[in-house]
Design a protein around this motif. Structure first.
Motif, mmCIF file in Angstrom:
data_model
loop_
_atom_site.group_PDB
_atom_site.id
_atom_site.type_symbol
_atom_site.label_atom_id
_atom_site.label_comp_id
_atom_site.label_asym_id
_atom_site.label_seq_id
_atom_site.Cartn_x
_atom_site.Cartn_y
_atom_site.Cartn_z
ATOM 1 N N VAL B 21 0.153 -12.981 2.638
ATOM 2 C CA VAL B 21 -0.426 -11.670 2.897
ATOM 3 C C VAL B 21 0.054 -10.750 1.772
ATOM 4 C CG1 VAL B 21 -0.689 -9.777 4.530
ATOM 5 C CG2 VAL B 21 -0.316 -12.107 5.377
ATOM 6 N N THR B 22 -0.876 -10.139 1.085
ATOM 7 C CA THR B 22 -0.486 -9.316 -0.060
ATOM 8 C C THR B 22 -0.261 -7.874 0.366
ATOM 9 O OG1 THR B 22 -2.767 -8.801 -0.664
ATOM 10 C CG2 THR B 22 -1.783 -10.789 -1.624
ATOM 11 N N CYS B 23 0.594 -7.197 -0.376
ATOM 12 C CA CYS B 23 0.889 -5.784 -0.137
ATOM 13 C C CYS B 23 1.122 -5.118 -1.483
ATOM 14 C CB CYS B 23 2.111 -5.635 0.749
ATOM 15 S SG CYS B 23 2.642 -3.905 0.947
ATOM 16 N N SER B 24 0.474 -3.995 -1.685
ATOM 17 C CA SER B 24 0.623 -3.271 -2.939
ATOM 18 C C SER B 24 0.670 -1.778 -2.651
ATOM 19 C CB SER B 24 -0.559 -3.597 -3.862
ATOM 20 O OG SER B 24 -0.426 -2.920 -5.080
ATOM 21 N N GLN B 25 1.562 -1.073 -3.356
ATOM 22 C CA GLN B 25 1.646 0.384 -3.199
ATOM 23 C C GLN B 25 1.536 1.049 -4.560
ATOM 24 O OE1 GLN B 25 4.548 2.233 -4.287
ATOM 25 N NE2 GLN B 25 6.073 0.589 -4.546
ATOM 26 N N ASN B 26 0.956 2.255 -4.564
ATOM 27 C CA ASN B 26 0.718 2.959 -5.831
ATOM 28 C C ASN B 26 1.524 4.245 -5.939
ATOM 29 O OD1 ASN B 26 -0.562 4.601 -4.000
ATOM 30 N ND2 ASN B 26 -2.590 4.473 -4.925
ATOM 31 N N MET B 27 2.660 4.306 -5.228
ATOM 32 C CA MET B 27 3.458 5.524 -5.201
ATOM 33 C C MET B 27 4.790 5.373 -5.942
ATOM 34 S SD MET B 27 2.613 6.269 -1.226
ATOM 35 C CE MET B 27 2.565 4.523 -0.877
ATOM 36 N N ASN B 28 4.977 4.259 -6.598
ATOM 37 C CA ASN B 28 6.216 3.995 -7.334
ATOM 38 C C ASN B 28 7.447 4.006 -6.411
ATOM 39 O OD1 ASN B 28 7.392 3.297 -9.860
ATOM 40 N ND2 ASN B 28 8.181 5.372 -10.091
ATOM 41 N N HIS B 29 7.245 3.583 -5.173
ATOM 42 C CA HIS B 29 8.348 3.557 -4.220
ATOM 43 C C HIS B 29 9.295 2.405 -4.504
ATOM 44 C CE1 HIS B 29 6.105 5.963 -0.869
ATOM 45 N NE2 HIS B 29 6.645 6.745 -1.784
ATOM 46 N N GLU B 30 10.606 2.694 -4.328
ATOM 47 C CA GLU B 30 11.588 1.639 -4.525
ATOM 48 C C GLU B 30 11.635 0.701 -3.316
ATOM 49 O OE1 GLU B 30 13.476 5.509 -6.175
ATOM 50 O OE2 GLU B 30 12.279 4.913 -4.452
ATOM 51 N N TYR B 31 11.471 1.249 -2.145
ATOM 52 C CA TYR B 31 11.755 0.536 -0.907
ATOM 53 C C TYR B 31 10.463 0.023 -0.281
ATOM 54 C CZ TYR B 31 14.281 -0.229 3.530
ATOM 55 O OH TYR B 31 14.862 -0.772 4.637
ATOM 56 N N MET B 32 10.416 -1.263 0.010
ATOM 57 C CA MET B 32 9.263 -1.837 0.706
ATOM 58 C C MET B 32 9.755 -2.743 1.821
ATOM 59 S SD MET B 32 6.572 -2.590 -2.399
ATOM 60 C CE MET B 32 5.146 -2.714 -1.290
ATOM 61 N N SER B 33 8.904 -2.863 2.833
ATOM 62 C CA SER B 33 9.341 -3.585 4.022
ATOM 63 C C SER B 33 8.146 -4.212 4.726
ATOM 64 C CB SER B 33 10.056 -2.601 4.961
ATOM 65 O OG SER B 33 10.607 -3.259 6.069
ATOM 66 N N TRP B 34 8.406 -5.292 5.445
ATOM 67 C CA TRP B 34 7.418 -5.921 6.309
ATOM 68 C C TRP B 34 7.886 -5.839 7.749
ATOM 69 C CZ3 TRP B 34 2.571 -7.355 5.634
ATOM 70 C CH2 TRP B 34 2.117 -7.611 4.330
ATOM 71 N N TYR B 35 6.930 -5.497 8.618
ATOM 72 C CA TYR B 35 7.180 -5.449 10.062
ATOM 73 C C TYR B 35 6.120 -6.287 10.778
ATOM 74 C CZ TYR B 35 10.410 -1.528 9.596
ATOM 75 O OH TYR B 35 11.476 -0.738 9.289
ATOM 76 N N ARG B 36 6.510 -6.787 11.941
ATOM 77 C CA ARG B 36 5.521 -7.340 12.848
ATOM 78 C C ARG B 36 5.533 -6.533 14.132
ATOM 79 N NH1 ARG B 36 6.678 -13.393 14.790
ATOM 80 N NH2 ARG B 36 5.235 -12.708 16.438
ATOM 81 N N GLN B 37 4.366 -6.366 14.709
ATOM 82 C CA GLN B 37 4.242 -5.583 15.926
ATOM 83 C C GLN B 37 3.671 -6.459 17.019
ATOM 84 O OE1 GLN B 37 1.526 -2.220 15.794
ATOM 85 N NE2 GLN B 37 2.632 -1.169 17.422
ATOM 86 N N ASP B 38 4.400 -6.568 18.105
ATOM 87 C CA ASP B 38 3.989 -7.390 19.236
ATOM 88 C C ASP B 38 4.044 -6.550 20.505
ATOM 89 O OD1 ASP B 38 5.894 -9.480 17.375
ATOM 90 O OD2 ASP B 38 3.856 -10.117 17.884
#
Lengths: 113, 115
Positions: B21-38
């Protein structure tokens, strides 16, 4: 570890009534605090945040929250509910000098006509 | 427009078939994370990354891998998906605030079904 408690998994109010969604955190050090809203089939959107400035924080869509250190609470309020406020709301905490972000289990808000 | 873009939005796959699953951000953020919601469990953190080449486990990392070779991208890899990984997945990014993490910007989510 930090914990975030949201009292009431479901809250129902009438249109025009006060909305109060409760959030308590466990940290002894005042953290950064956030409220998010999730509309059906959408991602989470930031409503407001507390970052150690004013204790009463105003957000989007008429929502506000007050940080009360003595009660370790950050309850979300809105004076008059609108049908469009029906959604799930999440409280979250980010600890100072720490890299973790903790979410509460969420409160679904139902607004009755 | 500042945003976090996840793909795909919906995915149905079979047990054991590797997926990303791809994820891309265009805000030059240092911090990225993945969550699952159940349902009933809220959002649980899978992995996070403080910056390029810096990743760490969240609360539920088993069965997942991530990489952060570029600042803007943070893919989630399921090497051998199982039915218990059927969930709604969110990627999120943030900048730093003081010594902590500022509020997240979330992607629109990926609904994964493993049969």
């Amino acid at each position: 570890a930090q914990s975030v408690t949201q009292l009431g998994s479901h809250v129902s109010v009438s249109e025009g009534a006060l909305v109060l969604l409760r959030c308590n955190y466990s940290s002894s050090v005042p953290p950064y605090l956030f409220w998010y809203v999730q509309y059906p089939n959408q991602g989470l959107q930031l409503l407001l945040k507390y970052t150690s400035a004013a204790t009463l924080v105003k957000g989007i869509n008429g929502f506000e929250a007050e940080f009360k250190k003595s009660e370790t609470s950050f309850h979300l309020t809105k004076p008059s509910a609108h049908m469009s406020d029906a959604a799930e709301y999440f409280c979250a905490v980010s600890e100072y000098n720490f890299n973790k972000f903790y979410f509460g289990s969420g409160t679904k808000l139902n607004v009755k006509p | 427009e500042a945003q976090v873009t996840q793909n795909p939005r919906y995915l149905i796959t079979v047990t054991g078939k590797k997926l990303t699953v791809t994820c891309s951000q265009n805000m030059n953020h240092e911090y990225m994370s993945w969550y699952r919601q159940d349902p009933g469990l809220g959002l649980r953190q899978i992995y996070y990354s403080m910056n390029v080449e810096v990743t760490d486990k969240g609360d539920v990392p088993e069965g997942y891998k991530v990489s952060r070779k570029e600042k803007r991208n943070f893919p989630l890899i399921l090497e051998s998906p199982s039915p218990n990984q059927t969930s709604l997945y969110f990627c999120a990014s943030s900048s730093r605030i003081g010594q902590g993490v500022d509020g997240y910007t979330f992607g629109s989510g990926t609904r994964l079904t493993v049969v």
